[in-house]
Scaffold this active site. Structure first.
Site, short mmCIF file in Angstrom:
data_model
loop_
_atom_site.label_atom_id
_atom_site.label_comp_id
_atom_site.label_asym_id
_atom_site.label_seq_id
_atom_site.Cartn_x
_atom_site.Cartn_y
_atom_site.Cartn_z
N CYS A 8 -1.48 0.73 7.45
CA CYS A 8 -2.90 0.35 7.63
C CYS A 8 -3.26 -0.81 6.75
CB CYS A 8 -3.78 1.54 6.92
SG CYS A 8 -3.62 2.89 8.26
N ARG A 9 -3.34 -0.92 5.42
CA ARG A 9 -3.87 -2.00 4.59
C ARG A 9 -2.92 -3.08 4.47
NH1 ARG A 9 -5.14 1.59 -0.55
NH2 ARG A 9 -3.19 2.82 0.11
N SER A 10 -1.58 -2.61 3.96
CA SER A 10 -0.70 -3.85 3.71
C SER A 10 -0.25 -4.51 5.11
CB SER A 10 0.59 -3.41 3.10
OG SER A 10 1.14 -2.33 3.54
N ASN A 32 2.18 1.55 4.33
CA ASN A 32 2.58 0.36 4.99
C ASN A 32 2.33 0.31 6.42
OD1 ASN A 32 5.46 -1.89 5.91
ND2 ASN A 32 3.39 -2.52 5.15
N CYS A 63 1.02 -1.14 -0.05
CA CYS A 63 -0.14 0.09 -0.02
C CYS A 63 0.93 1.12 -0.10
CB CYS A 63 -1.10 0.18 1.25
SG CYS A 63 -0.26 0.16 2.64
N ASP A 65 -8.09 3.39 1.00
CA ASP A 65 -7.21 3.69 2.23
C ASP A 65 -7.78 4.45 3.37
OD1 ASP A 65 -5.14 4.47 3.99
OD2 ASP A 65 -3.98 5.80 2.38
#
Length: 165
Positions: free
Chosen positions: A20-22, A18, A15, A135
């Site tokens: 939140c999402r990934s 690095n 993301c 995001d």
């Protein structure tokens, strides 16, 4: 276009920062692969450099933990050139990160065959196929919950596609 591939030995989830999402996707993917009996090296990184060395966002940690995922020990890092050689598949959380990864890959001198394949994280997902994982950084609790739902769905879709190979 769905990307069919047999089970990779390594997957990098990417993301922007690095945090939140990934990192959430890293732990979800790791757990789902283990449950499916797949031995896959899983890691995550960001295309940006401003969170290098930081733990995941507190909100991401809290929502992940509520779903049984511990991401509190993960540390943000930035994608580097070696990632294109050390991973079989790099999955981007959104179209902009996918474009940034493609540009970086194109700048490397290696041949296509020796480098990671790139795809959108939701590419195999029949529910969210082709959609960005949004995001949640500037969002509320619902945004973090939506991210977990989408990540679980897309991770499972990849695993199912590999099991069908």
């Amino acid at each position: 276009m769905l990307m069919k591939t047999c089970t990779p030995s390594s997957v990098l989830l990417v993301c922007l920062g690095n945090i939140c999402r990934s990192p959430t996707a890293e732990e979800v993917f790791r757990q789902q692969a283990a449950i499916a009996g797949l031995s896959i090296k899983v890691d995550s990184a960001g295309t940006g450099d401003w969170h290098i060395g930081h733990k995941p966002d507190e909100r991401a940690q809290r929502h992940a933990k509520a779903h049984g995922y511990k991401i509190n020990k993960l540390i943000a890092r930035q994608v580097n050139n070696d990632d294109f050689r050390n991973f079989d598949l790099i999955l981007a959380m959104d179209a902009q990160n996918l474009a940034d990864l493609q540009a970086l890959k194109n700048s490397l001198a290696d041949t296509e065959n020796s480098m990671a394949k790139l795809a959108l994280f939701s590419e195999e997902d029949p529910t969210y196929g082709g959609d960005d994982i949004p995001d949640p950084y500037k969002g509320d609790a619902d945004a973090f919950e939506e991210v977990i739902e989408r990540i679980e769905s897309s991770a499972q879709a990849w695993i199912e596609s590999w099991k069908a190979c």
